[in-house]
Design a protein around this motif. Structure first.
Motif, PDB file in Angstrom:
ATOM      1  N   ILE A  17      -3.225  -1.810   3.428  1.00  0.00           N
ATOM      2  CA  ILE A  17      -3.080  -0.442   2.942  1.00  0.00           C
ATOM      3  C   ILE A  17      -3.855   0.546   3.829  1.00  0.00           C
ATOM      4  CG2 ILE A  17      -2.503  -1.013   0.557  1.00  0.00           C
ATOM      5  CD1 ILE A  17      -5.451  -0.553  -0.171  1.00  0.00           C
ATOM      6  N   PRO A  18      -3.553   0.557   5.144  1.00  0.00           N
ATOM      7  CA  PRO A  18      -4.219   1.522   6.031  1.00  0.00           C
ATOM      8  C   PRO A  18      -3.581   2.904   5.868  1.00  0.00           C
ATOM      9  CG  PRO A  18      -2.642   0.244   7.275  1.00  0.00           C
ATOM     10  CD  PRO A  18      -2.587  -0.271   5.865  1.00  0.00           C
ATOM     11  N   ALA A  77       3.349   5.784   6.245  1.00  0.00           N
ATOM     12  CA  ALA A  77       3.892   7.103   5.923  1.00  0.00           C
ATOM     13  C   ALA A  77       3.812   7.402   4.430  1.00  0.00           C
ATOM     14  CB  ALA A  77       5.338   7.202   6.408  1.00  0.00           C
ATOM     15  N   GLY A  78       4.052   6.387   3.591  1.00  0.00           N
ATOM     16  CA  GLY A  78       3.985   6.579   2.147  1.00  0.00           C
ATOM     17  C   GLY A  78       2.577   6.839   1.659  1.00  0.00           C
ATOM     18  N   VAL A 106       9.310   5.918   9.136  1.00  0.00           N
ATOM     19  CA  VAL A 106       9.889   6.073   7.803  1.00  0.00           C
ATOM     20  C   VAL A 106      10.524   4.751   7.371  1.00  0.00           C
ATOM     21  CG1 VAL A 106      11.634   7.273   6.439  1.00  0.00           C
ATOM     22  CG2 VAL A 106      10.291   8.538   8.127  1.00  0.00           C
ATOM     23  N   GLY A 107      10.185   4.293   6.163  1.00  0.00           N
ATOM     24  CA  GLY A 107      10.747   3.056   5.634  1.00  0.00           C
ATOM     25  C   GLY A 107       9.905   1.831   5.895  1.00  0.00           C
ATOM     26  N   ASP A 108       8.915   1.935   6.785  1.00  0.00           N
ATOM     27  CA  ASP A 108       8.081   0.775   7.137  1.00  0.00           C
ATOM     28  C   ASP A 108       6.727   0.903   6.444  1.00  0.00           C
ATOM     29  OD1 ASP A 108       7.764  -1.652   8.441  1.00  0.00           O
ATOM     30  OD2 ASP A 108       6.842  -0.744  10.207  1.00  0.00           O
ATOM     31  N   SER A 109       6.763   0.922   5.113  1.00  0.00           N
ATOM     32  CA  SER A 109       5.612   1.364   4.334  1.00  0.00           C
ATOM     33  C   SER A 109       5.339   0.440   3.159  1.00  0.00           C
ATOM     34  CB  SER A 109       5.879   2.792   3.827  1.00  0.00           C
ATOM     35  OG  SER A 109       5.030   3.136   2.771  1.00  0.00           O
ATOM     36  N   VAL A 110       4.071   0.052   2.976  1.00  0.00           N
ATOM     37  CA  VAL A 110       3.672  -0.699   1.782  1.00  0.00           C
ATOM     38  C   VAL A 110       3.746   0.201   0.558  1.00  0.00           C
ATOM     39  CG1 VAL A 110       1.738  -1.877   0.652  1.00  0.00           C
ATOM     40  CG2 VAL A 110       2.269  -2.367   3.046  1.00  0.00           C
ATOM     41  N   ALA A 111       3.385   1.472   0.706  1.00  0.00           N
ATOM     42  CA  ALA A 111       3.489   2.407  -0.417  1.00  0.00           C
ATOM     43  C   ALA A 111       4.921   2.480  -0.933  1.00  0.00           C
ATOM     44  CB  ALA A 111       3.001   3.789   0.014  1.00  0.00           C
ATOM     45  N   LEU A 112       5.880   2.448  -0.001  1.00  0.00           N
ATOM     46  CA  LEU A 112       7.293   2.485  -0.400  1.00  0.00           C
ATOM     47  C   LEU A 112       7.656   1.246  -1.207  1.00  0.00           C
ATOM     48  CD1 LEU A 112      10.135   3.716  -0.284  1.00  0.00           C
ATOM     49  CD2 LEU A 112      10.463   2.545   1.914  1.00  0.00           C
ATOM     50  N   GLY A 142       8.756   0.361  -8.939  1.00  0.00           N
ATOM     51  CA  GLY A 142       8.897   1.140 -10.169  1.00  0.00           C
ATOM     52  C   GLY A 142       7.919   2.274 -10.366  1.00  0.00           C
ATOM     53  N   LEU A 143       7.065   2.534  -9.384  1.00  0.00           N
ATOM     54  CA  LEU A 143       6.113   3.639  -9.501  1.00  0.00           C
ATOM     55  C   LEU A 143       6.759   4.939  -9.043  1.00  0.00           C
ATOM     56  CD1 LEU A 143       2.984   1.952  -7.892  1.00  0.00           C
ATOM     57  CD2 LEU A 143       3.518   2.094 -10.331  1.00  0.00           C
ATOM     58  N   GLU A 144       6.470   6.017  -9.751  1.00  0.00           N
ATOM     59  CA  GLU A 144       6.950   7.318  -9.292  1.00  0.00           C
ATOM     60  C   GLU A 144       6.303   7.672  -7.959  1.00  0.00           C
ATOM     61  OE1 GLU A 144       7.123  12.038 -10.679  1.00  0.00           O
ATOM     62  OE2 GLU A 144       6.216  10.533 -11.984  1.00  0.00           O
ATOM     63  N   LYS A 145       5.018   7.338  -7.825  1.00  0.00           N
ATOM     64  CA  LYS A 145       4.295   7.631  -6.597  1.00  0.00           C
ATOM     65  C   LYS A 145       3.178   6.609  -6.435  1.00  0.00           C
ATOM     66  CE  LYS A 145       4.590  10.653  -3.262  1.00  0.00           C
ATOM     67  NZ  LYS A 145       5.874  10.879  -2.578  1.00  0.00           N
TER      68      LYS A 145
END
Length: 454
Positions: free
Chosen positions: A335-336, A341-342, A284-290, A296-299
């Protein structure tokens, strides 16, 4: 000479403790050209001796550096000359023996992975390359830590569609051969366009043809650090945000430079490159998606995702090149899906599709990575996915890659768990309309006009 002040040291300690900063890998690249022999037993013996001698101090040295500087070094790896280049007249069984030798050498060293069981076929096949590729489903199923890559295209030469057709079937066969382990063998195989010779990250690492006898390549990661820096910046404008990302990437790369020089000095092996890649983990927290969501993206997967990723990738590279004169490998944002996690959350929630992931690969550092699909997906559809992704790399003059996992016995919506850094991922839906006639044409897609630069 490296000089650090107290504030820098305290900041780095905070990054390590709270934001998952680490050295993702120290990879020793080793040339196997002098191992060549017509006798397969002698060839395997030479390979084993060369690897175990050259990298004998890798694990010990990494441990000493960890202890002295308090910097976590997650993986210790070896990459070797693409095996098809040193296999001679070896048949399929012989190549499998070489793969077992690589696995045995890795076990002796106590390393995490060994890469280089692969071939370079961007313009055409040698007999050795074709034979090695045909051996991959058996070789990777019978070994634990051997990784394989095949470069099927480049901007300079075009796309070898015959190789794409073969690798698509290889992926299916490898998934079946490792079906009792979630088809995990496919996680150790990647298909490339414009592959770099000095990449320290698996599964695509190999020791390129223009490299030195041996070298130290270090891969640095820090998505959590970048996400935290963006969060602390608040609602600044995008120019300021880009500067924040650059400064953060600079600090991360300097840490990698320090580790690389220390490892080089202690092992007596030349320093190669630092690869600054924001390689995520399932933590958790170690994410490119995050990071993208903090921008500024909602998701992750929302409209605007590709723009955010493009800005992130560019800023990371700019910060990295200021910190080291020898930044190489892939360097940028990965982006694997299964390792982030994100990304897992975005796919599970329907926000991120394979089509959106493909669009994102036009601006990231690798490609369609660690994506789980149903084993029922036909081989020609897998070939079509590879061809699309490889085309993005060739036309844009960048590295792209495909690491697909057709999970045996799984359907869309199921989850497959691989454990460790490989994480888990939901089976994603793909378009099963057939490109079979197109794939069956074979031959080469010519190089784009902008390849003519001489």
């Amino acid at each position: 000479m490296f000089r650090y002040n107290t504030e820098d040291i305290l900041e780095t300690i905070s990054m390590i403790r709270e934001e998952n900063l680490d050295i993702r890998t120290v990879t020793v690249g080793i040339s196997l050209y002098d191992c060549v022999s017509d006798d397969i037993s002698r060839l395997c013996g030479n390979i084993y001796d060369k690897i175990t001698y050259t990298a004998k101090d890798l694990v010990k040295t990494a441990g000493e550096i960890e202890k002295q500087y308090g910097i976590p070094i997650i993986n210790k790896r070896v990459s070797v000359t693409p095996v098809s280049l040193i296999g001679g007249k070896t048949d399929t069984d012989g190549y499998v023996k070489i793969a077992r030798t690589l696995d045995r050498a890795a076990a002796e060293l106590g390393i995490n992975f060994i890469g280089g069981y692969g071939a370079l076929v961007q313009k055409g096949y040698t007999n050795q390359a074709r034979t090695l590729i045909s051996s991959i489903p058996q070789a990777l199923a019978e070994t634990d830590v051997v990784c394989s890559s095949v470069n099927v295209a480049s901007t300079k030469t075009g796309i070898n569609m015959d190789a794409i057709r073969q690798t698509g079937q290889v992926i299916k066969d490898l998934a079946y051969n490792t079906r009792d382990k979630g088809s995990i063998g496919c996680a150790k195989f990647v298909v490339f366009a414009n592959v770099p010779d000095d990449n320290p990250f698996m599964a695509g690492a190999f020791h390129g043809v223009g490299e030195a006898e041996s070298c130290i390549n270090v891969g640095v990661s820090g998505p959590g650090v970048v996400a935290a820096a963006i969060r602390q910046a608040g609602d600044c404008d995008l120019s300021e945000l880009a500067d924040i990302i650059k400064r953060t990437a600079f600090k991360i790369t300097r840490m990698g430079q320090l580790v690389a020089h220390e490892a080089s000095k202690r092992m007596g092996i030349p320093f190669g490159i630092v690869d600054l890649s924001l390689a995520p983990t399932p933590a958790v927290g170690d994410s490119v998606a995050l990071i993208l969501e903090e921008m500024g993206l909602e998701k992750c997967g929302a409209h605007g995702t590709t723009a955010c990723l493009a800005m992130l990738n560019d800023a990371v590279k700019k910060g990295g090149v200021m910190a080291s004169s020898h930044v190489g490998g892939l360097s940028g944002a990965f982006i694997p899906v299964s390792e982030d996690a994100g990304m897992i959350d975005a796919v599970s929630g329907g926000n991120l599709t394979i089509e959106k992931l493909e669009a994102m690969t036009a601006v990231c550092s690798v490609g369609l990575d660690m994506i789980v699909i149903s084993y029922d997906t036909p081989a020609d559809v897998i070939c079509g996915i590879i061809a699309d992704e490889i085309s993005i790399g060739v036309i844009n003059g960048k590295t792209t890659a495909v690491r697909l996992i057709p999970a045996y016995g799984k359907k869309v919506g199921d989850t497959v768990s691989f454990g460790g850094l490989l994480g888990e991922a939901p089976v994603i839906e793909v378009n099963n309309s057939s490109p079979a006639r197109f794939i069956a044409r074979g031959g080469r897609i010519p190089a784009p006009i902008h390849s003519l630069k001489n």
